[in-house]
Design a protein around this motif. Structure first.
Motif, PDB file in Angstrom:
ATOM      1  N   SER A   1       0.829  -1.201   0.000  1.00 46.07           N
ATOM      2  CA  SER A   1       0.000   0.000   0.000  1.00 46.07           C
ATOM      3  C   SER A   1       0.868   1.258   0.000  1.00 46.07           C
ATOM      4  O   SER A   1       0.592   2.217  -0.743  1.00 46.07           O
ATOM      5  N   ALA A   2       1.929   1.265   0.812  1.00 42.33           N
ATOM      6  CA  ALA A   2       2.825   2.424   0.865  1.00 42.33           C
ATOM      7  C   ALA A   2       3.559   2.612  -0.455  1.00 42.33           C
ATOM      8  O   ALA A   2       3.747   3.749  -0.923  1.00 42.33           O
ATOM      9  N   LEU A   3       3.979   1.505  -1.079  1.00 41.50           N
ATOM     10  CA  LEU A   3       4.673   1.594  -2.364  1.00 41.50           C
ATOM     11  C   LEU A   3       3.758   2.152  -3.447  1.00 41.50           C
ATOM     12  O   LEU A   3       4.175   2.982  -4.270  1.00 41.50           O
ATOM     13  N   ARG A   4       2.526   1.693  -3.457  1.00 36.44           N
ATOM     14  CA  ARG A   4       1.586   2.174  -4.481  1.00 36.44           C
ATOM     15  C   ARG A   4       1.257   3.645  -4.254  1.00 36.44           C
ATOM     16  O   ARG A   4       1.110   4.408  -5.221  1.00 36.44           O
ATOM     17  N   GLU A   5       1.157   4.054  -2.996  1.00 35.69           N
ATOM     18  CA  GLU A   5       0.913   5.464  -2.714  1.00 35.69           C
ATOM     19  C   GLU A   5       2.104   6.310  -3.172  1.00 35.69           C
ATOM     20  O   GLU A   5       1.936   7.384  -3.753  1.00 35.69           O
ATOM     21  N   ARG A   6       3.312   5.786  -2.924  1.00 37.80           N
ATOM     22  CA  ARG A   6       4.509   6.484  -3.361  1.00 37.80           C
ATOM     23  C   ARG A   6       4.557   6.571  -4.891  1.00 37.80           C
ATOM     24  O   ARG A   6       4.910   7.604  -5.463  1.00 37.80           O
ATOM     25  N   ARG A   7       4.183   5.487  -5.532  1.00 37.68           N
ATOM     26  CA  ARG A   7       4.192   5.467  -6.999  1.00 37.68           C
ATOM     27  C   ARG A   7       3.141   6.409  -7.565  1.00 37.68           C
ATOM     28  O   ARG A   7       3.366   7.093  -8.576  1.00 37.68           O
ATOM     29  N   ARG A   8       1.977   6.489  -6.911  1.00 36.92           N
ATOM     30  CA  ARG A   8       0.945   7.415  -7.371  1.00 36.92           C
ATOM     31  C   ARG A   8       1.447   8.845  -7.312  1.00 36.92           C
ATOM     32  O   ARG A   8       1.185   9.652  -8.204  1.00 36.92           O
ATOM     33  N   THR A   9       2.180   9.159  -6.248  1.00 40.00           N
ATOM     34  CA  THR A   9       2.732  10.508  -6.119  1.00 40.00           C
ATOM     35  C   THR A   9       3.723  10.791  -7.246  1.00 40.00           C
ATOM     36  O   THR A   9       3.725  11.878  -7.844  1.00 40.00           O
ATOM     37  N   GLU A  10       4.582   9.798  -7.546  1.00 39.15           N
ATOM     38  CA  GLU A  10       5.532   9.971  -8.644  1.00 39.15           C
ATOM     39  C   GLU A  10       4.816  10.187  -9.969  1.00 39.15           C
ATOM     40  O   GLU A  10       5.189  11.054 -10.771  1.00 39.15           O
ATOM     41  N   VAL A  11       3.795   9.391 -10.220  1.00 39.10           N
ATOM     42  CA  VAL A  11       3.049   9.491 -11.482  1.00 39.10           C
ATOM     43  C   VAL A  11       2.353  10.845 -11.583  1.00 39.10           C
ATOM     44  O   VAL A  11       2.371  11.498 -12.640  1.00 39.10           O
ATOM     45  N   LYS A  12       1.730  11.268 -10.479  1.00 35.47           N
ATOM     46  CA  LYS A  12       1.057  12.560 -10.471  1.00 35.47           C
ATOM     47  C   LYS A  12       2.034  13.696 -10.801  1.00 35.47           C
ATOM     48  O   LYS A  12       1.750  14.569 -11.635  1.00 35.47           O
ATOM     49  N   ASP A  13       3.195  13.663 -10.131  1.00 34.92           N
ATOM     50  CA  ASP A  13       4.195  14.710 -10.365  1.00 34.92           C
ATOM     51  C   ASP A  13       4.680  14.701 -11.818  1.00 34.92           C
ATOM     52  O   ASP A  13       4.872  15.764 -12.434  1.00 34.92           O
ATOM     53  N   GLU A  14       4.872  13.490 -12.372  1.00 34.83           N
ATOM     54  CA  GLU A  14       5.365  13.386 -13.748  1.00 34.83           C
ATOM     55  C   GLU A  14       4.306  13.846 -14.749  1.00 34.83           C
ATOM     56  O   GLU A  14       4.616  14.502 -15.759  1.00 34.83           O
ATOM     57  N   ILE A  15       3.038  13.534 -14.486  1.00 34.59           N
ATOM     58  CA  ILE A  15       1.962  13.992 -15.375  1.00 34.59           C
ATOM     59  C   ILE A  15       1.898  15.519 -15.381  1.00 34.59           C
ATOM     60  O   ILE A  15       1.768  16.156 -16.453  1.00 34.59           O
ATOM     61  N   LEU A  16       1.984  16.121 -14.201  1.00 34.34           N
ATOM     62  CA  LEU A  16       1.962  17.582 -14.119  1.00 34.34           C
ATOM     63  C   LEU A  16       3.154  18.189 -14.858  1.00 34.34           C
ATOM     64  O   LEU A  16       3.017  19.184 -15.601  1.00 34.34           O
ATOM     65  N   ARG A  17       4.334  17.607 -14.659  1.00 30.27           N
ATOM     66  CA  ARG A  17       5.530  18.119 -15.326  1.00 30.27           C
ATOM     67  C   ARG A  17       5.419  17.986 -16.839  1.00 30.27           C
ATOM     68  O   ARG A  17       5.664  18.936 -17.598  1.00 30.27           O
ATOM     69  N   ALA A  18       5.031  16.756 -17.306  1.00 30.72           N
ATOM     70  CA  ALA A  18       4.930  16.515 -18.744  1.00 30.72           C
ATOM     71  C   ALA A  18       3.854  17.365 -19.382  1.00 30.72           C
ATOM     72  O   ALA A  18       3.987  17.838 -20.525  1.00 30.72           O
ATOM     73  N   SER A  19       2.765  17.586 -18.647  1.00 29.15           N
ATOM     74  CA  SER A  19       1.681  18.404 -19.173  1.00 29.15           C
ATOM     75  C   SER A  19       2.134  19.849 -19.371  1.00 29.15           C
ATOM     76  O   SER A  19       1.857  20.473 -20.410  1.00 29.15           O
TER      77      SER A  19
END
Length: 636
Positions: free
Chosen positions: A379-397
């Protein structure tokens, strides 16, 4: 826990507060209390499979009739055998017409366990062997009801020899078998004294003989008995006792090391080693199950009055953290949360170990007690990964780089993968005598899910709740996992490195068997510091001789960081003679994260060497002396 570790016993008490006929009329059976005892024990079956025992005290039995009974078993599946035999006897009585369930009086007269006070014990052997003579409850008999005693407990004492010497000084002839026997005789001695003091006073008042026994029963002060008997007890303990007059008591050590919980309503007073069984068996709400106060004795008089009083000066609370990590069942709401938190707090170390390679990492656990912590880690890993994905989507956008292909690779193909990689298949039978054959069979205890890992590419992360000796890792688990041909195997322990013996309940007295100690000694030898081993031996001998409360074994570990010791452990457990060339890394929980995840159970002496009683320091120093002298004797 992948290593077999004998440990805490379990206790259960059921004290009915209504006549048996009440339960027959309300619940359709006069054996309501008897079945509740069985359920309490079954729900704590995790706490002992080496033996089981039950005892019963009947109230208001006519003179000449037996009033205390006991049944014990040390065969395989002892709990089931005990209750099957007792229920078989009950059914025979009913079939013959000797007992009529609708008339509870006949059940009480004919069936040994048709009584108001019931005591149960599940045993894990830590001393005294595994035969019937060391199986609880222990009995002490007398023609006077108030001098009869049944005793069982979840404990280890560090000073049993001292207690036996005290008994000898009193004029007794104790049998040096177990600490339970020492406690039984100690409590029994002061129970006899309490009885005699009351008896002499009543005789002096010329009370008629027929009334003396009843008055002794009313005046008997079990709080005073335990206060006198337990003055020098050192260790972790919960004791449950039943006296022949119908009184009962529960005692908990002043540091709160061993657990005890109770539930009370107008029908029953019940005690268990864990909270969840009481909630389940009596359909009780969380807030109605209370934790027993450390350093107190609870007394349940025959008239139903319940009191709780201190019997020793309080000590700083150091409740056993291993109860939360491993021993207790995970269905307690707080333990469930704590185990998930233990897993979650390993996330940083795991992410670093897999180098943020989410897509090529498979996460699993080594059955079965690590499963809840595994959910917390994932659960902690997936939450961490979600944060990474969110940050990358914002950056790429913002950069205008967000494409369907980018989203595909970022989100859909690069997440932590969970698989049931390993499962326990069979249990090795102990009748196999030859060590080589035993080890060969042990290598087949676990099965793997072939194809669950991409060979040569995936990291395989397996969560274990604790790694004590590392024996199963070396001889079985890692060798089996190499068949999947992962690029790297990472074994993650939710507990910190176990460095010191436990003398308060867990059978961990030989320090040389701990893999963390083995690694530290190897590092000492490899770095040319062998003189330290002899220096520590000399200091330990001096400390034991002087009775000093100091842990000199800490010096063995102080030369190295926890990470250096973990790295050496990884080399120790690396599988040999297998066709595999991947890496192995063993990761341990930090002590700081343990306390953050389990804030109310600060007992950590097996990790830190900070023992809550003087006896603990004597044990750790003696354990090192035994190791240095190549002695296999117990250190307590």
């Amino acid at each position: 826990m992948s290593d077999k570790l004998t440990h805490e016993c379990g206790i259960a008490m059921v004290r009915l507060k209504q006549p048996l006929q009440y339960y027959q009329e309300k619940y359709g059976t006069p054996l309501w209390g008897f079945t509740k005892l069985f359920l309490l024990m079954e729900k704590q079956h995790n706490r002992g499979q080496d033996g089981a025992g039950v005892a019963c005290v009947k109230h208001d039995v006519p003179a000449g009739e037996p009033f205390m009974f006991r049944e014990r078993c040390v065969k395989s599946d002892p709990l089931a055998k005990i209750f099957k035999r007792l229920l078989g006897e009950y059914n025979k009585l009913v079939d013959k017409g000797d007992a009529h369930p609708e008339f509870a009086k006949t059940v009480k007269e004919q069936f040994d366990f048709g009584g108001e006070l019931l005591l149960g014990h599940l045993r894990y052997g830590t001393s005294g062997g595994y035969n019937m003579s060391s199986c609880h409850p222990f009995f002490r008999r007398s023609p006077w009801p108030t001098r009869n005693l049944a005793l069982c407990g979840n404990f280890n004492l560090t000073n049993t020899s001292e207690l036996n010497r005290n008994l000898i000084a009193m004029g007794q002839h104790p049998i040096f078998a177990t600490d339970t026997q020492a406690l039984l005789e100690k409590v029994g001695f002061f129970l006899d004294e309490e009885h005699e003091d009351i008896y002499r006073d009543l005789r002096a008042k010329k009370l008629p003989g027929r009334e003396i026994s009843a008055q002794i029963s009313r005046d008997l002060d079990l709080h005073r008995v335990i206060s006198r008997a337990g003055e020098k007890w050192d260790g972790g303990y919960v004791l449950a006792g039943a006296v022949g007059n119908g009184d009962a008591f529960i005692v908990r050590d002043p540091s709160g090391i061993r657990p005890a919980f109770y539930y009370e309503d107008d029908e029953v007073f019940a005690v268990a080693s864990e909270r969840a069984p009481l909630m389940t068996v009596f359909d009780a709400e969380l807030e109605t199950v209370e934790e027993m106060t450390p350093g107190h004795v609870m007394v349940i008089k025959k008239n139903g009055e319940v009191t709780s009083k201190p019997f020793r000066e309080p000590l700083p609370r150091t409740s056993c953290s291993f109860e939360r990590i491993y021993f207790s069942r995970g269905n307690d709401i707080d333990i469930y949360r704590e185990r998930k938190a233990l897993g979650a707090r390993l996330a940083d170390q795991v992410i670093e170990s897999v180098d943020h390679n989410w897509g090529d990492s498979v996460f699993s656990f080594i059955p079965n007690t690590a499963e809840i912590a595994y959910y917390g880690l994932v659960s902690a890993l997936r939450e961490r990964r979600r944060t990474e994905v969110k940050d990358e989507i914002l950056r790429a956008s913002q950069a205008g780089e967000l494409t369907e292909e980018h989203l595909d690779n970022l989100i859909l193909r690069n997440w932590p993968r969970s698989e049931k990689v390993i499962s326990k298949d069979i249990k090795l039978r102990t009748f196999i005598g030859q060590e080589g054959l035993r080890n060969h069979l042990a290598s087949h205890v676990y099965d793997i899910a072939y194809g669950s890992v991409v060979a040569g590419k995936d990291n395989l992360v397996c969560v274990d709740d604790s790694i004590v000796r590392g024996t199963t890792l070396r001889k079985s688990i890692l060798r089996i996992l190499t068949r999947l041909n992962p690029r790297k195997i990472i074994v993650v322990s939710t507990a910190p490195q176990i460095r010191y013996p436990d003398c308060y309940g867990i059978d961990m007295s030989e320090i040389g068997k701990f893999i963390a100690f083995e690694a530290a000694v190897l590092l000492i030898k490899e770095t040319g510091q062998e003189e330290l081993l002899a220096d520590v031996y000399r200091l330990c001998r001096e400390a034991v001789a002087k009775g000093e409360s100091v842990n000199h074994v800490k010096k063995i570990y102080d030369r190295f960081t926890p990470e250096e010791i973990s790295a050496r452990i990884s080399r120790i457990v690396y599988p040999t003679n297998v066709d595999w060339a991947g890496d192995v890394e063993v990761i341990y929980q930090t002590v700081e994260n343990l306390h953050a995840a389990v804030p109310n159970h600060s007992g950590d002496w097996y990790f830190t060497g900070n023992f809550p009683t003087a006896g603990g320091y004597r044990v750790v120093n003696q354990a090192y002396i035994n190791y240095f002298e190549k002695s296999t004797a117990r250190s307590y």
